[in-house]
Design a protein around this motif. Structure first.
Motif: not given
Length: 384
Positions: A270-289
């Motif tokens: 969806r981000r690509s379709g709107a012209g945004f750069v892709p999000l990158v998986a973050s180990p720190a955020l994954t640990g939080m989640s």
């Protein structure tokens, strides 16, 4: 603020169309040979008209086709059998999905299709249609907020100004209204300087410029969605049902890593379709989640503030050493796709996913209810 008229108009020999009408309002060719007699053309100005009522799509069919069938067929590259849906026309009004099993529309996806009407004698009329991704009624209202809306949903011409009004109900509303655009990005307006008091009335306008589905969300005083309203703007027919409308297969085996990959892929699409750069998986955020999902599952709570420690997303980010702004989405669902669509069709949840400033992503999942197979999800997106 008037809805678009829509029709399948019969001509003697050729297909023709008008871009100003809903896509179902295309010219079509009619054959009267099915019953053994060629009656040539019909002067019927509206074989099928489409409208929205109570969140459902309503098709009104020329009475001559009562007792016949309505078929929607889609071509699919490489498909041995094209996706097709066939409905019996028992009356001139077909309400979808109230009068039709949801599973009936499972084969259909957003995109071009052919609509065919066949009467009881076998005579047919056919035209091309465009099917839009239909808003799923995942959030109609919360249990403790009563909001009455007028002015939507409906099908509008591109560029229409849609007026939405209502009452803030017994608990009141937060002042910010979230508006998701068809292309993905989210904007917001404020109804007042502060909270909208219980019982207060409100009126605001939405400029529906782009074709597609605009989604308007009002948030209750408790922070939960109070109402989510779709605004359909032609030229398309909102018939395709999302995965949230179908069934599910309960599973007690949770592959959090696979679910995280699936959700991240959907977000980045969806981000690509709107012209945004892709999000990158973050180990720190994954640990939080994952920590948040595990805690909600073990303590059997569902809230942004921890029922165990009282900590919020700000506290979790500090504990994990995550800097920048971090947003949190939570959900209880059965699959990664279903929870993503739930967040997508809630503009307040979609907003951080479709923000040009967000760069990183993490998602955790844990079994919430063993009997039903429900999974609790926690998602964090960040600017660093």
């Amino acid at each position: 603020m008037s809805a678009i008229p829509s029709s399948l108009t019969v001509t003697r020999s050729a297909l023709f169309g008008s871009a100003a009408l809903l896509a179902i309002a295309l010219g079509c060719a009619e054959s009267r040979s099915g019953g053994g007699t060629d009656t040539s053309a019909s002067s019927s100005p509206s074989l099928v008209s489409a409208s929205i009522s109570g969140g459902d799509v309503v098709l009104t069919v020329d009475p001559v086709y009562v007792g016949g069938t309505l078929t929607i067929t889609q071509s699919a590259a490489g498909a041995a059998t094209p996706p097709k849906v066939e409905l019996s026309i028992a009356s001139a009004t077909l309400r979808i999905p109230s009068d039709v099993p949801l599973a009936t529309f499972a084969p259909l996806m957003a995109g071009p299709a052919t609509l065919t009407l066949r009467d009881a004698s076998g005579a047919t009329a056919e035209g091309d249609v465009e099917i839009a991704e239909r808003f799923t009624r995942f959030f109609d209202a919360t249990a403790d907020v009563s909001v009455t809306l007028s002015g939507a949903p409906a099908i509008f011409e591109s560029g229409a100004t849609v007026t939405i009004s209502g009452n803030a109900g017994t608990k009141g509303l937060q002042q910010r209204v979230w508006i998701g655009s068809p292309s993905g990005p989210v904007s917001s307006i404020e109804l007042s300087a502060g909270m909208v008091a219980p019982g207060a009335t409100f009126t605001f306008e939405v400029e529906a410029e782009a074709s597609g589905v605009h989604v308007v969300e009002l948030t209750g005083a408790n922070g939960l969605p109070a109402a989510v309203v779709p605004i359909y703007v032609g030229p398309s027919l909102p018939l395709a049902l999302s995965a949230l409308d179908g069934g599910f297969t309960a599973s007690k085996t949770i592959d959090a890593e696979a679910m995280a990959s699936e959700v991240l892929e959907l977000v980045n699409e969806r981000r690509s379709g709107a012209g945004f750069v892709p999000l990158v998986a973050s180990p720190a955020l994954t640990g939080m989640s994952q920590f948040k999902a595990d805690e909600m599952a073990s303590a059997k709570y569902f809230a942004h503030s921890s029922a165990v420690t009282g900590k919020t997303v700000v506290d979790l980010a500090a504990d994990a050493g995550v800097t920048g702004i971090v947003a949190e989405n939570i959900g209880v669902e059965y699959t990664g796709l279903r929870v993503f669509l739930g967040w997508w069709w809630s503009p307040a949840h979609r907003a951080p996913l479709m923000d040009a400033l967000t760069k990183s992503h993490g998602l955790g999942a844990a079994l919430f209810d063993a009997a039903s197979g429900q999974v609790v999800f926690a998602q964090h997106v960040g600017t660093e």
